[in-house]
Design an enzyme around this catalytic site. Structure first.
Site, mmCIF file in Angstrom:
data_model
loop_
_atom_site.group_PDB
_atom_site.id
_atom_site.type_symbol
_atom_site.label_atom_id
_atom_site.label_comp_id
_atom_site.label_asym_id
_atom_site.label_seq_id
_atom_site.Cartn_x
_atom_site.Cartn_y
_atom_site.Cartn_z
ATOM 1 N N SER A 1 0.856 -1.172 0.000
ATOM 2 C CA SER A 1 0.000 0.000 0.000
ATOM 3 C C SER A 1 0.900 1.232 0.000
ATOM 4 C CB SER A 1 -0.931 -0.035 1.213
ATOM 5 O OG SER A 1 -1.797 1.081 1.215
ATOM 6 N N TYR B 1 -5.004 8.210 -6.278
ATOM 7 C CA TYR B 1 -4.013 7.280 -5.729
ATOM 8 C C TYR B 1 -4.414 6.864 -4.311
ATOM 9 C CZ TYR B 1 0.481 5.483 -4.104
ATOM 10 O OH TYR B 1 1.477 4.691 -3.587
ATOM 11 N N LYS C 1 -5.553 3.055 -2.561
ATOM 12 C CA LYS C 1 -4.828 2.466 -1.429
ATOM 13 C C LYS C 1 -5.730 2.314 -0.217
ATOM 14 C CE LYS C 1 -0.942 1.954 -3.630
ATOM 15 N NZ LYS C 1 -0.399 0.620 -3.911
#
Length: 184
Positions: free
Chosen positions: A134, A148, A152
């Site tokens: 991650s 992004y 994650k």
């Protein structure tokens, strides 16, 4: 040293994926090294302990073929490292639908699919580990990194749930949350 393990690692051409593969080999383990360009893996190690496989993690057929080949060759997968990824910079408003979907395919749907593919073998062997690469972006946000961070955060939520679902089978999960890291 404990018994040698079989590691299935995505994105092994550089960065964390390459470093993890090298560390596993140094320990005496076997590595299924996957990448879109396997020519970059030719110097990774000897053919007895390294299986280099082409894998675009976003391609369902590639995923199934790679996991089947690893199980056929080594008979097990002890550690799955979902490492393949990239960054995406841009305000939420300027991130296109296609960019967002592609990033979710890479960072969330592909690791989820690979996890589902290795779990039956791990359950039957009574052990295993799922490692999700991650990011600190899976815990905190920053302007320009909305897409992004969203991918994650999603991966971490899935993995936290998975931990509770598979612990009784001897399968462990690990979420790795590095900060900025320079890769090729």
């Amino acid at each position: 040293m404990s018994d040698p393990r079989v590691w299935f690692i995505t994105g092994t051409t550089s960065g964390f994926g390459r470093a993890i593969a090298e560390a596993a080999l140094e320990r005496g383990d076997a590595v299924v090294a996957t990448a879109r360009r396997i020519d970059a893996l030719s110097d990774l190690g000897d053919a007895e302990r390294v299986q280099a496989l082409p894998l675009d993690v976003t391609d369902p057929a590639d995923r199934e073929t790679a996991v089947a080949a690893a199980l056929e060759r080594f008979g097990r997968v002890d550690v799955l490292v979902n490492n393949a990824g990239r960054t995406q910079v841009g305000a939420v408003e300027e991130t296109t639908e296609e960019e967002l979907r592609a990033l979710f395919d890479l960072h969330f749907f592909a690791p989820a699919a690979l996890t589902r593919l290795v779990l039956p073998a791990m359950r039957s062997q009574g052990s295993g580990a799922i490692v999700q690469m991650s990011s600190v972006g899976g815990q905190v946000t920053a302007p320009g990194f909305g897409a992004y961070c969203a991918t994650k955060f999603a991966l971490e939520g899935l993995t936290e749930t998975l931990r509770d679902e598979v612990a009784s089978f001897g399968i462990h999960t690990l979420i790795v949350e590095p900060g900025a890291f320079r890769t090729g």
